[in-house]
Design a protein around this motif. Structure first.
Motif, PDB file in Angstrom:
ATOM      1  N   TYR A  31       0.832  -1.197   0.000  1.00  0.00           N
ATOM      2  CA  TYR A  31       0.000   0.000   0.000  1.00  0.00           C
ATOM      3  C   TYR A  31       0.871   1.253   0.000  1.00  0.00           C
ATOM      4  CZ  TYR A  31      -4.115  -2.854   1.044  1.00  0.00           C
ATOM      5  OH  TYR A  31      -5.136  -3.761   0.968  1.00  0.00           O
ATOM      6  N   LEU A  57      -6.236   2.296   6.821  1.00  0.00           N
ATOM      7  CA  LEU A  57      -6.449   1.001   6.170  1.00  0.00           C
ATOM      8  C   LEU A  57      -6.785  -0.095   7.168  1.00  0.00           C
ATOM      9  CD1 LEU A  57      -3.459   1.251   3.679  1.00  0.00           C
ATOM     10  CD2 LEU A  57      -5.861   1.019   3.002  1.00  0.00           C
ATOM     11  N   ARG A  62     -13.973   0.572   3.890  1.00  0.00           N
ATOM     12  CA  ARG A  62     -13.525   0.066   2.597  1.00  0.00           C
ATOM     13  C   ARG A  62     -12.125   0.591   2.267  1.00  0.00           C
ATOM     14  NH1 ARG A  62     -17.808   1.733  -1.726  1.00  0.00           N
ATOM     15  NH2 ARG A  62     -17.458   3.713  -0.628  1.00  0.00           N
ATOM     16  N   THR A  63     -11.346  -0.248   1.622  1.00  0.00           N
ATOM     17  CA  THR A  63      -9.979   0.137   1.269  1.00  0.00           C
ATOM     18  C   THR A  63      -9.966   1.400   0.415  1.00  0.00           C
ATOM     19  OG1 THR A  63      -9.216  -2.161   1.338  1.00  0.00           O
ATOM     20  CG2 THR A  63      -7.862  -0.594   0.099  1.00  0.00           C
ATOM     21  N   ARG A 223      -3.503 -10.527   1.107  1.00  0.00           N
ATOM     22  CA  ARG A 223      -4.677 -10.266   0.258  1.00  0.00           C
ATOM     23  C   ARG A 223      -5.239 -11.580  -0.288  1.00  0.00           C
ATOM     24  NH1 ARG A 223      -1.643  -5.598  -2.760  1.00  0.00           N
ATOM     25  NH2 ARG A 223      -2.104  -3.816  -1.423  1.00  0.00           N
TER      26      ARG A 223
END
Length: 253
Positions: A31, A57, A62-63, A223
């Motif tokens: 990120y 984050l 929400r991202t 992820r």
């Protein structure tokens, strides 16, 4: 027979290296890189910006909203310790709302404000001093966690994960999501998270990754684990054909 075994091992290592690189490419790297932050130089300003981003984050939003909030704070010059501390609470609140952060706005604003207040009072506003005074990796986690009124554990883990390789004492444990993803891909065979970190780093360092870092590989594994492995979304998984668990299940059917 020995030659075949050596060849198979070489092929396995080559395949593992390819899996690592493709995984980062397909699922995205860190990120901090996405936000244009340069952590490698250990500049306190950049590290602080990443800390703010990690808090956003690591919050239950929400991202996309978290990333938008970071950019809105940057536009309003709220990404320095003293700039954020001296800002009116309403300014920070509005920046989060405009970015689409709803429901947890006041909580996030409170965490950020209390954390930066602690950083200024205890470390003279220099987040690198926090690392300097930490006794070891465990104490580093405690110090980051205890900034202000407790930084959320998820945010601390996210922050230190991308500081691995930058801060010497940043050695966070491997998350369960990353561990599960690495096992599904067959990249590691260890049942212990502590041993898995060493195995993953060894696999990563054997390949060429075009400037990508191990921290980015770990982020990609998280992820994969969170969005696919833990939810058993094998059919949609971008690495489905390389999943050892999926192959094993298909063979047993």
């Amino acid at each position: 027979m020995l030659k075949n075994s050596v060849l198979e091992q070489r092929l396995t290592e080559a395949e593992m290296g390819a899996v690592c690189s493709v995984l980062v490419t397909r699922l995205g790297g860190s990120y901090s890189r996405l936000l244009g932050l340069k952590l490698g130089g250990m500049e306190s300003d950049e590290t602080f910006k990443w800390f703010v981003a990690a808090v956003l984050l690591g919050s239950p939003v929400r991202t996309g909203s978290a990333l938008s909030a970071f950019r809105e704070m940057e536009r309003r010059k709220l990404l320095t310790p003293r700039g954020l501390l001296e800002a009116d609470e309403t300014v920070l609140y509005e920046a989060l709302v405009i970015a689409g952060v709803t429901g947890y706005t006041r909580r996030i604003a409170g965490v950020l404000h209390s954390a930066v207040e602690s950083l200024v009072n205890d470390y003279d506003g220099d987040i690198n001093r926090l690392h300097f005074f930490a006794e070891d990796g465990e104490n580093l986690v405690v110090r980051v966690r205890e900034l202000g009124n407790k930084v959320p554990r998820r945010a601390v883990a996210l922050f230190l994960r991308e500081m691995r390789g930058v801060w010497e004492k940043a050695q966070p444990g491997l998350s369960l999501s990353a561990l599960e993803a690495a096992r599904c891909l067959g990249v590691i065979d260890s049942a212990r998270a502590g041993e898995a970190v060493d195995q993953l780093r060894s696999v990563w360092e054997r390949g060429e990754h075009g400037g990508r870092t191990y921290a980015e590989f770990e982020v990609a594994l998280v992820r994969l684990g969170e969005n696919y492995c833990s939810m058993r979304r094998c059919v949609l998984c971008p690495r489905g054909k390389l999943c050892v668990s999926r192959t094993a299940r298909s063979a047993s059917d």
